[in-house]
Enzyme design. Structure first.
Site, short mmCIF file in Angstrom:
data_model
loop_
_atom_site.label_atom_id
_atom_site.label_comp_id
_atom_site.label_asym_id
_atom_site.label_seq_id
_atom_site.Cartn_x
_atom_site.Cartn_y
_atom_site.Cartn_z
N ASP A 77 -4.95 15.86 22.18
CA ASP A 77 -5.18 14.43 22.01
C ASP A 77 -3.87 13.83 21.51
OD1 ASP A 77 -5.82 11.88 21.10
OD2 ASP A 77 -7.75 12.47 20.24
N VAL A 78 -3.22 13.00 22.33
CA VAL A 78 -1.88 12.52 21.98
C VAL A 78 -1.87 11.61 20.77
CG1 VAL A 78 -1.04 12.78 24.34
CG2 VAL A 78 -1.99 10.57 23.60
N ASN A 104 2.13 9.44 30.04
CA ASN A 104 1.17 8.79 30.93
C ASN A 104 -0.18 8.52 30.29
OD1 ASN A 104 -0.14 8.22 33.68
ND2 ASN A 104 -1.26 10.04 33.00
N TYR A 173 -5.19 -3.64 25.69
CA TYR A 173 -4.38 -2.95 26.70
C TYR A 173 -3.05 -3.66 26.92
CZ TYR A 173 -3.22 -0.74 31.19
OH TYR A 173 -2.60 -0.06 32.21
N LYS A 177 0.86 -2.34 26.19
CA LYS A 177 1.81 -2.16 27.29
C LYS A 177 3.05 -3.02 27.07
CE LYS A 177 -0.44 0.96 29.52
NZ LYS A 177 0.09 2.34 29.62
#
Length: 268
Positions: A77-78, A104, A173, A177
């Protein structure tokens, strides 16, 4: 979360002496991550496939053709620093060096939720995955690339069309980004003395499970719902491979790959 490792394919002398290029792909169990991982494996890279669920990672490894590079699956889990440390430790132990990180892993979070109704827990989950996870992986890759001999490597961050222009009801989101673009620029600048090249790919409407609903109807800025065109995810994978194959003296700082007719230019 415990980290579980499974090696697919046999080690070679080329891997041992560093002749075979080595990549880490996060979010490798599906979608863009799977496509990029298979593209790199097919090209002969050794690839560490990272993700939260081991079964999809094994499916990605199995999707590579016979004779492809070695796949190392690592459950991670990053958003958890300990998982990221274990991931890059596994790569160092198995391959000895690192040429590429494709950052990613990401999530849209709850779709179509107005900002005033977005739970804090949902906001935090998107930030932890998309931004904090990208930072943790980039930091670990940066440390390894700086210390290894020969020094250097490449990091490619998966941005989004939303790194430039948002969709309606996408505040978490879109915010992450946009922040990822700042991360890319700072890493690119700070990596110069150490031969670390950092770029970003901004993708629009690649055909994956996450974007399946766009072809039937997506909310537009004028309040209407309209179908949107998508593109083959393999075209994204080929673009990432092109960026990855460049010598470290050259860098694609930002690339935008999108379905040609999607409503991005002029969105809103």
């Amino acid at each position: 979360m415990n980290t579980v490792r499974t090696t697919v394919g046999e080690s070679t002398d080329e891997e041992s002496n560093g002749a075979r290029k080595v990549a880490v792909v996060t979010g490798a169990g599906s979608g863009i991550g799977r496509a990029v991982a298979v593209e790199l494996l097919t090209a002969g890279w050794s690839v560490a496939l990272a993700g939260r669920r081991p079964e999809p990672l094994a499916e990605t490894a199995a999707a590579a053709p016979a004779g492809a590079g070695t796949a190392l699956t690592v459950r991670a889990d990053v958003s958890r620093p300990e998982d990221v440390a274990a991931l890059f430790g596994a790569v160092r132990d198995r391959f000895g060096h690192l040429d590429l990180l494709f950052n990613n892993a990401g999530t849209f979070g709850p779709g179509g939720v107005p900002v005033e109704e977005l739970p804090y827990e949902a906001w935090r989950h998107v930030v932890d995955t998309n931004l904090n996870g990208a930072f943790l992986c980039a930091q670990a890759a940066y440390r390894q690339m700086k210390e290894q001999d020969p020094r250097g490597g490449r990091i490619i961050n998966n941005g989004s069309i939303s790194a430039h222009t948002p969709r309606p009801h996408s505040v978490a989101y879109t915010a992450t980004k946009h922040a990822l673009t700042g991360l890319t620029k700072s890493l690119s600048l700070d990596g110069r003395p150490y031969g670390i090249a950092v770029g970003q790919i901004d993708i629009g409407n690649a055909a994956t499970d996450m974007t399946a609903g766009m072809q039937t109807g997506a909310l537009q800025a004028n309040g209407e719902t309209a179908p949107e065109p998508v593109m083959d995810v393999a075209d994204v994978a080929r673009t990432v491979r092109h960026m990855a194959d460049l010598p470290l003296e050259a860098n694609v700082q930002f690339a935008t790959v999108m379905a040609t007719a999607m409503p991005y230019v002029g969105r809103g």
